[in-house]
Scaffold this active site. Structure first.
Site, mmCIF file in Angstrom:
data_model
loop_
_atom_site.group_PDB
_atom_site.id
_atom_site.type_symbol
_atom_site.label_atom_id
_atom_site.label_comp_id
_atom_site.label_asym_id
_atom_site.label_seq_id
_atom_site.Cartn_x
_atom_site.Cartn_y
_atom_site.Cartn_z
ATOM 1 N N LYS A 115 9.034 3.054 -12.461
ATOM 2 C CA LYS A 115 9.339 4.330 -11.791
ATOM 3 C C LYS A 115 10.105 5.272 -12.703
ATOM 4 O O LYS A 115 9.843 6.473 -12.734
ATOM 5 C CB LYS A 115 10.108 4.087 -10.492
ATOM 6 C CG LYS A 115 9.179 3.549 -9.418
ATOM 7 C CD LYS A 115 9.792 3.469 -8.050
ATOM 8 C CE LYS A 115 8.747 2.951 -7.060
ATOM 9 N NZ LYS A 115 9.297 2.124 -6.010
ATOM 10 N N LYS A 195 -2.592 -2.867 -7.861
ATOM 11 C CA LYS A 195 -2.052 -3.078 -6.513
ATOM 12 C C LYS A 195 -2.139 -1.812 -5.658
ATOM 13 O O LYS A 195 -1.952 -0.720 -6.158
ATOM 14 C CB LYS A 195 -0.577 -3.489 -6.672
ATOM 15 C CG LYS A 195 0.076 -3.975 -5.420
ATOM 16 C CD LYS A 195 1.589 -3.995 -5.571
ATOM 17 C CE LYS A 195 2.187 -2.617 -5.485
ATOM 18 N NZ LYS A 195 3.585 -2.524 -5.081
ATOM 19 N N LYS A 198 1.995 2.896 -2.111
ATOM 20 C CA LYS A 198 2.242 4.240 -1.586
ATOM 21 C C LYS A 198 2.503 5.227 -2.717
ATOM 22 O O LYS A 198 2.091 6.372 -2.670
ATOM 23 C CB LYS A 198 3.478 4.216 -0.670
ATOM 24 C CG LYS A 198 3.172 3.683 0.720
ATOM 25 C CD LYS A 198 4.428 3.640 1.583
ATOM 26 C CE LYS A 198 5.125 2.307 1.474
ATOM 27 N NZ LYS A 198 6.238 2.080 2.370
HETATM 28 P P1 TYM Z 1 7.864 -1.137 0.434
HETATM 29 O O1 TYM Z 1 8.234 -0.131 1.457
HETATM 30 O O2 TYM Z 1 7.308 -0.632 -0.851
HETATM 31 O O3 TYM Z 1 6.796 -2.121 1.036
HETATM 32 C C1 TYM Z 1 7.015 -2.802 2.267
HETATM 33 C C2 TYM Z 1 6.492 -4.222 2.162
HETATM 34 O O4 TYM Z 1 5.086 -4.224 1.864
HETATM 35 C C3 TYM Z 1 4.845 -5.093 0.761
HETATM 36 N N1 TYM Z 1 3.692 -4.569 -0.011
HETATM 37 C C4 TYM Z 1 2.582 -5.274 -0.315
HETATM 38 N N2 TYM Z 1 2.215 -6.545 -0.041
HETATM 39 C C5 TYM Z 1 0.997 -6.957 -0.488
HETATM 40 N N3 TYM Z 1 0.145 -6.163 -1.190
HETATM 41 C C6 TYM Z 1 0.462 -4.874 -1.481
HETATM 42 N N4 TYM Z 1 -0.379 -4.096 -2.148
HETATM 43 C C7 TYM Z 1 1.746 -4.381 -1.045
HETATM 44 N N5 TYM Z 1 2.383 -3.180 -1.167
HETATM 45 C C8 TYM Z 1 3.576 -3.327 -0.529
HETATM 46 C C9 TYM Z 1 6.130 -5.050 -0.057
HETATM 47 O O5 TYM Z 1 6.251 -6.175 -0.900
HETATM 48 C C10 TYM Z 1 7.176 -5.012 1.028
HETATM 49 O O6 TYM Z 1 7.469 -6.314 1.493
HETATM 50 N N6 TYM Z 1 12.108 -2.602 -1.734
HETATM 51 C C11 TYM Z 1 11.310 -2.745 -0.539
HETATM 52 C C12 TYM Z 1 12.040 -2.361 0.739
HETATM 53 C C13 TYM Z 1 13.324 -3.077 0.996
HETATM 54 C C14 TYM Z 1 13.467 -4.439 1.347
HETATM 55 C C15 TYM Z 1 14.873 -4.634 1.529
HETATM 56 C C16 TYM Z 1 12.577 -5.506 1.499
HETATM 57 C C17 TYM Z 1 14.569 -2.522 0.989
HETATM 58 N N7 TYM Z 1 15.494 -3.457 1.312
HETATM 59 C C18 TYM Z 1 15.374 -5.889 1.875
HETATM 60 C C19 TYM Z 1 13.099 -6.745 1.845
HETATM 61 C C20 TYM Z 1 14.476 -6.940 2.035
HETATM 62 C C21 TYM Z 1 10.104 -1.843 -0.667
HETATM 63 O O7 TYM Z 1 10.103 -0.880 -1.387
HETATM 64 O O8 TYM Z 1 9.082 -2.129 0.158
#
Ligand code: TYM
Length: 333
Positions: A115, A195, A198
């Site tokens: 990023k 992958k 978003k």
């Molecule tokens: P975020 O918002 O990017 O994504 C939410 C969840 O979706 C999963 N994910 C995927 N899984 C499989 N294939 C994909 N292509 C894919 N894209 C996204 C992500 O792994 C995630 O589980 N940093 C985290 C948010 C967060 C969080 C936390 C998660 C903040 N605090 C504490 C767990 C515990 C994030 O950006 O997720």
């Protein structure tokens, strides 16, 4: 009983990667552990990436992310579901962890590297992002974290922060483990470039709330196994993202039919894509109908979120008090 925590960013419409990689596991674990499963829309995280953040849209997107999760089957009366910025203990604990975390470790995080590379000026919040994530999880002393594979490094850092805190101040936090969804660790983007994400824009994602016509426009032109140049060329469904998607959306007989049909050139890629759309329609249409009902009653959604924040604070406040005392802050009387 395990304590489950996970968060999802309100940076865009949730896509099928979020849905199969994480949200379905929230529902499954929620059914098992009830109020001990805690989920949160992480709006504090969402403001760290200037490329994805628009203040005029944030509260609407936060609301929409809650709607999507409720429509996907999370029942806010059975689990704990809230908005991160409504529980200020998250950043309070985050600051304590910031004082324990070496900058070098944060600079090594691959998501930070990816990023920050795209930005001319890198906000410190982007570097501190995984520290806030550790605070999210440990504030509830959670030991089980349903996520996609892309979060593995962040969960490892969370374990390290827990160890560092315990070493400095005495046993306080568990070392949480990531829980992944089988067959959905890392769902590929529909544009065929790695992958689904978003941050990669709408050409990569298939939104769970996206109109099915719009989904079809992307699926129709999605790349398939390059070996299938002509309709009569056999292919390998394991090398095709449409094959991957079938495993998520289709029933077993359909998967067997399309896999055999691809290998023998018995079916063409367009037929295979049309069969995929049937599975998508079956899964997403009822979900989208539930989302429309929820949007029609915004007070219900807002009340559920406020109740969730109350429940979250009831867990977070005593933990934060324990932390304040161990760190040595003078207690206010
Ligand atoms: P975020 O918002 O990017 O994504 C939410 C969840 O979706 C999963 N994910 C995927 N899984 C499989 N294939 C994909 N292509 C894919 N894209 C996204 C992500 O792994 C995630 O589980 N940093 C985290 C948010 C967060 C969080 C936390 C998660 C903040 N605090 C504490 C767990 C515990 C994030 O950006 O997720």
């Amino acid at each position: 009983m395990p304590r489950v925590f996970s968060g999802i960013q309100p940076t865009g419409d949730p896509h099928i990667g979020n849905y199969f990689g994480a949200m379905k596991n929230y529902v499954r674990l929620g059914e098992e552990y009830g109020k001990n499963s805690i989920y949160c829309v992480v709006d504090l995280h969402a403001i760290t990436n200037p490329a994805a953040y628009d203040p005029a849209q944030l509260s609407k997107r936060t609301f929409e992310m809650a709607v999507a999760n409720f429509a996907a089957g999370l029942d806010p009366s059975k689990v704990t579901f809230f908005v991160q910025s409504q529980v200020p203990e998250h950043h309070e604990l985050s600051w304590v962890f910031t004082a324990l975390t070496p900058v070098g470790e944060l600079e090594r995080m691959t998501q930070y590297k990816d990023k920050s590379e795209q930005l001319e000026s890198v906000p410190a919040g982007l570097l501190m992002y995984p520290v806030l994530m550790a605070a999210d999880i440990l504030l509830y002393k959670a030991d089980t974290v349903p996520v996609g594979e892309d979060q593995t490094q962040h969960i490892e850092l969370t374990r390290e922060i827990a160890r560092k805190f315990n070493h400095a101040y005495g046993e306080t936090f568990p070392e949480p483990k990531a829980v992944y969804a089988k067959d959905a660790l890392r769902i590929p983007g529909v544009d065929g470039h790695g992958k689904m994400g978003k941050s990669k824009g709408e050409t990569s994602t298939l939104g769970i709330l996206e109109p099915l016509d719009s989904i079809w426009q992307k699926v129709r032109v999605a790349p398939t196994d390059p070996a299938r140049v002509r309709r009569t060329d056999p292919g390998d469904p394991d090398k095709c993202l449409i094959g991957d998607y079938h495993k998520l959306f289709s029933d077993l007989p359909t998967i067997e039919t399309v896999y055999a049909g691809c290998r023998t050139a018995g079916i063409g890629c367009v037929d295979c894509k049309k069969m995929l759309m049937e599975g998508m329609r079956r899964e997403l249409e009822p979900l989208q109908a539930r989302a429309a009902d929820l949007r029609a009653d915004p007070d219900l959604v807002r009340d559920a979120l406020e109740q969730g924040a109350k429940e979250a604070r009831a867990i977070a406040q005593p933990v934060m008090e324990e932390v304040r005392e161990k760190v040595g802050f003078l207690k206010s009387r």
